[in-house]
Design a protein around this motif. Structure first.
Motif, PDB file in Angstrom:
ATOM      1  N   GLY A 375     125.311  92.215 -18.068  1.00  0.00           N
ATOM      2  CA  GLY A 375     124.924  91.020 -19.299  1.00  0.00           C
ATOM      3  C   GLY A 375     125.367  89.558 -18.572  1.00  0.00           C
ATOM      4  O   GLY A 375     125.978  89.496 -17.559  1.00  0.00           O
ATOM      5  N   SER A 376     125.316  88.682 -19.373  1.00  0.00           N
ATOM      6  CA  SER A 376     125.773  87.632 -19.134  1.00  0.00           C
ATOM      7  C   SER A 376     126.531  87.051 -20.389  1.00  0.00           C
ATOM      8  O   SER A 376     126.279  87.418 -21.476  1.00  0.00           O
ATOM      9  CB  SER A 376     124.825  86.414 -19.133  1.00  0.00           C
ATOM     10  N   ALA A 377     127.718  85.988 -20.138  1.00  0.00           N
ATOM     11  CA  ALA A 377     128.504  85.710 -21.201  1.00  0.00           C
ATOM     12  C   ALA A 377     129.085  84.399 -20.980  1.00  0.00           C
ATOM     13  O   ALA A 377     128.629  83.669 -19.979  1.00  0.00           O
ATOM     14  CB  ALA A 377     129.614  86.465 -21.419  1.00  0.00           C
ATOM     15  N   GLU A 378     129.841  83.732 -22.187  1.00  0.00           N
ATOM     16  CA  GLU A 378     130.319  82.453 -21.864  1.00  0.00           C
ATOM     17  C   GLU A 378     131.770  82.518 -22.120  1.00  0.00           C
ATOM     18  O   GLU A 378     132.213  83.434 -22.784  1.00  0.00           O
ATOM     19  CB  GLU A 378     129.906  81.402 -22.788  1.00  0.00           C
ATOM     20  N   VAL A 379     132.642  81.753 -21.119  1.00  0.00           N
ATOM     21  CA  VAL A 379     134.170  81.821 -21.147  1.00  0.00           C
ATOM     22  C   VAL A 379     134.741  80.314 -21.354  1.00  0.00           C
ATOM     23  O   VAL A 379     133.908  79.549 -20.813  1.00  0.00           O
ATOM     24  CB  VAL A 379     134.861  82.533 -20.107  1.00  0.00           C
ATOM     25  N   THR A 380     135.811  80.387 -21.964  1.00  0.00           N
ATOM     26  CA  THR A 380     136.245  78.906 -22.189  1.00  0.00           C
ATOM     27  C   THR A 380     137.484  78.709 -21.073  1.00  0.00           C
ATOM     28  O   THR A 380     138.400  79.545 -21.129  1.00  0.00           O
ATOM     29  CB  THR A 380     136.901  78.649 -23.464  1.00  0.00           C
ATOM     30  N   VAL A 381     137.500  77.737 -20.109  1.00  0.00           N
ATOM     31  CA  VAL A 381     138.146  77.756 -19.093  1.00  0.00           C
ATOM     32  C   VAL A 381     139.172  76.510 -19.440  1.00  0.00           C
ATOM     33  O   VAL A 381     138.622  75.397 -19.577  1.00  0.00           O
ATOM     34  CB  VAL A 381     137.598  77.496 -17.813  1.00  0.00           C
ATOM     35  N   VAL A 382     140.511  76.716 -19.065  1.00  0.00           N
ATOM     36  CA  VAL A 382     141.302  75.438 -19.116  1.00  0.00           C
ATOM     37  C   VAL A 382     141.395  74.693 -17.754  1.00  0.00           C
ATOM     38  O   VAL A 382     141.748  75.406 -16.655  1.00  0.00           O
ATOM     39  CB  VAL A 382     142.956  76.006 -19.442  1.00  0.00           C
ATOM     40  N   THR A 383     140.879  73.287 -17.596  1.00  0.00           N
ATOM     41  CA  THR A 383     140.857  72.637 -16.526  1.00  0.00           C
ATOM     42  C   THR A 383     142.217  72.582 -15.800  1.00  0.00           C
ATOM     43  O   THR A 383     143.372  72.623 -16.412  1.00  0.00           O
ATOM     44  CB  THR A 383     139.972  71.596 -16.366  1.00  0.00           C
ATOM     45  N   ALA A 384     142.188  71.724 -14.652  1.00  0.00           N
ATOM     46  CA  ALA A 384     143.634  71.314 -14.035  1.00  0.00           C
ATOM     47  C   ALA A 384     144.270  70.359 -15.130  1.00  0.00           C
ATOM     48  O   ALA A 384     145.537  70.293 -15.071  1.00  0.00           O
ATOM     49  CB  ALA A 384     143.376  70.846 -12.798  1.00  0.00           C
ATOM     50  N   SER A 385     143.499  69.449 -15.656  1.00  0.00           N
ATOM     51  CA  SER A 385     143.927  68.352 -16.438  1.00  0.00           C
ATOM     52  C   SER A 385     144.406  68.905 -17.870  1.00  0.00           C
ATOM     53  O   SER A 385     144.652  67.892 -18.757  1.00  0.00           O
ATOM     54  CB  SER A 385     142.811  67.238 -16.505  1.00  0.00           C
ATOM     55  N   GLY A 386     144.031  70.007 -18.267  1.00  0.00           N
ATOM     56  CA  GLY A 386     144.407  70.585 -19.497  1.00  0.00           C
ATOM     57  C   GLY A 386     143.226  70.641 -20.584  1.00  0.00           C
ATOM     58  O   GLY A 386     143.467  71.044 -21.558  1.00  0.00           O
ATOM     59  N   ALA A 387     141.998  69.922 -19.874  1.00  0.00           N
ATOM     60  CA  ALA A 387     141.071  70.007 -20.907  1.00  0.00           C
ATOM     61  C   ALA A 387     140.101  71.483 -20.892  1.00  0.00           C
ATOM     62  O   ALA A 387     140.536  72.379 -20.089  1.00  0.00           O
ATOM     63  CB  ALA A 387     140.104  69.148 -20.305  1.00  0.00           C
ATOM     64  N   LEU A 388     139.488  71.695 -21.918  1.00  0.00           N
ATOM     65  CA  LEU A 388     138.741  72.772 -22.043  1.00  0.00           C
ATOM     66  C   LEU A 388     137.184  72.513 -21.703  1.00  0.00           C
ATOM     67  O   LEU A 388     136.629  71.751 -22.347  1.00  0.00           O
ATOM     68  CB  LEU A 388     138.824  73.300 -23.429  1.00  0.00           C
TER      69      LEU A 388
END
Length: 441
Positions: A375-388
């Protein structure tokens, strides 16, 4: 008069100088003047409050949910998707050695835990009663054999009489009826001989059966193994006329069979030959592995729950596995090693089959179905700058705790497991942050 007035003014002036902060108002009580406030004492407190407020505003103003956000670093580990069940251990083969004849248990040569070889003597029943029966059988047989000799002698005599009567009839010396009587007597003699021979065969069979029973007074081990039970005690009287009394139970403990109960919702996921393993309550970190050997077609039903038995065997060379031990059983549907894994709570499925929903979730409560694959999905990633940011990922093997990521993330990425209203669920996984090797489920 002037001296007196001057004195009164002097006293009034002195009284006013002694009480410079008191104003006298006609008809009212005297009022004290307020002292000057020392403002410099509050300056540090005000500066502290201002600093705390500024720090909170700069820390959380851009992301109001950051305080409740739970994150985890993407790492490599092992993962599997399996059906879990509860089972018990039993010997792969066991047999009850019982008594086939009645009598007193004269001797018991083994005890529980003893190892025996095939055809080893384990118990003896008092043979006196059977030996007496054999003696009677032999005497009766001898009597019948003596009768047979007598009957055969009579048969020979009847045969000779017939020959003589035939000669006399040929010479017309006697009537034909005399010859007929001689023929009848010979037939009766032959019948007597046949009857005695039949009785002898019957008595010989009885004697042979009693000799077999005499052999049954010695109980030998039908197979090699370990004595696991001895319900009969030495000196006990055994009655084998209606049921077969069990003297000892012998089990082959070199290989154990795991008998797992699987829900009807999950039994269709099992295939003969698939990998299986179990853990014990006393050794939760040790796995005992085997392959599914049999799924019994007849289930057990308890409280409207239908459970099927799935069996697989494991070697027991050290004897650490014992009968009736409880086992947590895992039937492996799919597995992978050294892959990227993330918490399943971090995924938002967008395609494919998502395990644990609907009827699958209900079935999982009973038998332990632990997830799905693909299956496929989505995730929320925290970038190096702290943004989502949101990323699409491809999911591989997935269970209730972890999921394999085939593409879309890199090792070391930080992902959001839960935020805001999800914090109660996230708190249960907070202790798992930083785990490099997720547990196998």
């Amino acid at each position: 008069m002037n001296k007196t007035g001057k004195t009164a003014r002097t006293e009034t002036t002195a009284r006013e100088e002694a009480t410079p902060n008191v104003t006298f108002i006609p008809g009212a009580a005297p009022i004290k003047r307020k002292r000057r406030t020392r403002a410099w004492l509050w300056i540090p407190v005000v500066l502290t409050v201002i600093g705390a407020g500024y720090y909170g505003w700069t820390r959380y103003a851009t992301n109001p949910t950051a305080a409740a956000m739970v994150t985890e670093v993407v790492a490599r580990g092992d993962i599997e998707n399996s059906v879990t069940a509860v089972g018990t251990l039993d010997a792969i083969k066991s047999v009850d050695a019982g008594a086939q004849v009645s009598g007193q248990l004269k001797a018991l040569h083994v005890d529980i835990g003893d190892k025996v070889e095939q055809n080893q003597l384990v118990a003896e029943i008092d043979p006196a009663t059977i030996e007496n029966r054999i003696e009677i059988d032999q005497a009766e047989l001898a009597n019948l054999q003596a009768q047979l000799i007598s009957k055969k002698a009579q048969q020979v005599l009847k045969q000779a009489n017939i020959d003589r009567q035939r000669n006399l009839v040929a010479a017309n010396s006697i009537a034909q009826s005399t010859l007929d009587q001689a023929v009848a007597d010979l037939a009766a003699a032959e019948a007597d001989v046949n009857a005695i021979e039949a009785q002898i065969r019957k008595q010989q069979a009885t004697l042979a059966g009693d000799k077999v029973d005499l052999g049954y007074t010695k109980i030998f081990a039908p197979m090699g193994g370990t004595i696991v039970a001895n319900p009969a005690k030495e000196g006990q009287t055994l009655n084998a006329n209606q049921t077969t009394p069990t003297i000892v139970t012998i089990a082959d403990l070199s290989t154990m069979t795991v008998k797992a109960q699987v829900s009807e919702a999950d039994v269709g996921k099992l295939k003969v030959g698939m990998d299986a393993y179990f853990t014990l309550l006393g050794q939760p970190g040790k796995r005992f592995e085997g392959k599914l050997r049999q799924i019994q077609p007849m289930p057990d039903t308890a409280n409207n729950v239908v459970l099927y038995y799935a069996l697989f065997d494991v070697p027991n060379p050290n004897g650490e596995l014992m009968m009736s031990m409880s086992a947590q059983v895992f039937f492996v549907q799919s597995s992978a090693t050294d892959v990227l894994v993330v918490p399943s709570a971090a995924l938002r499925m967008t395609g494919g089959k998502e395990g644990g929903q609907g009827s699958d979730r209900t079935a999982g409560k009973r038998s332990g179905q632990t997830g799905a694959s693909g299956g496929s999905a989505e995730v929320t990633v925290v970038t190096a700058s702290g943004a989502l940011e949101t990323r699409a990922v491809e999911v591989g093997i997935r269970n209730r705790v972890y999921a394999e990521i085939k593409s879309g993330l890199n090792e070391g990425d930080t992902i959001v497991v839960a935020t805001g209203s999800d914090t109660p669920a996230a708190s249960t996984r907070g202790g798992q942050r930083g785990m490099r090797m997720p547990p196998m489920f």
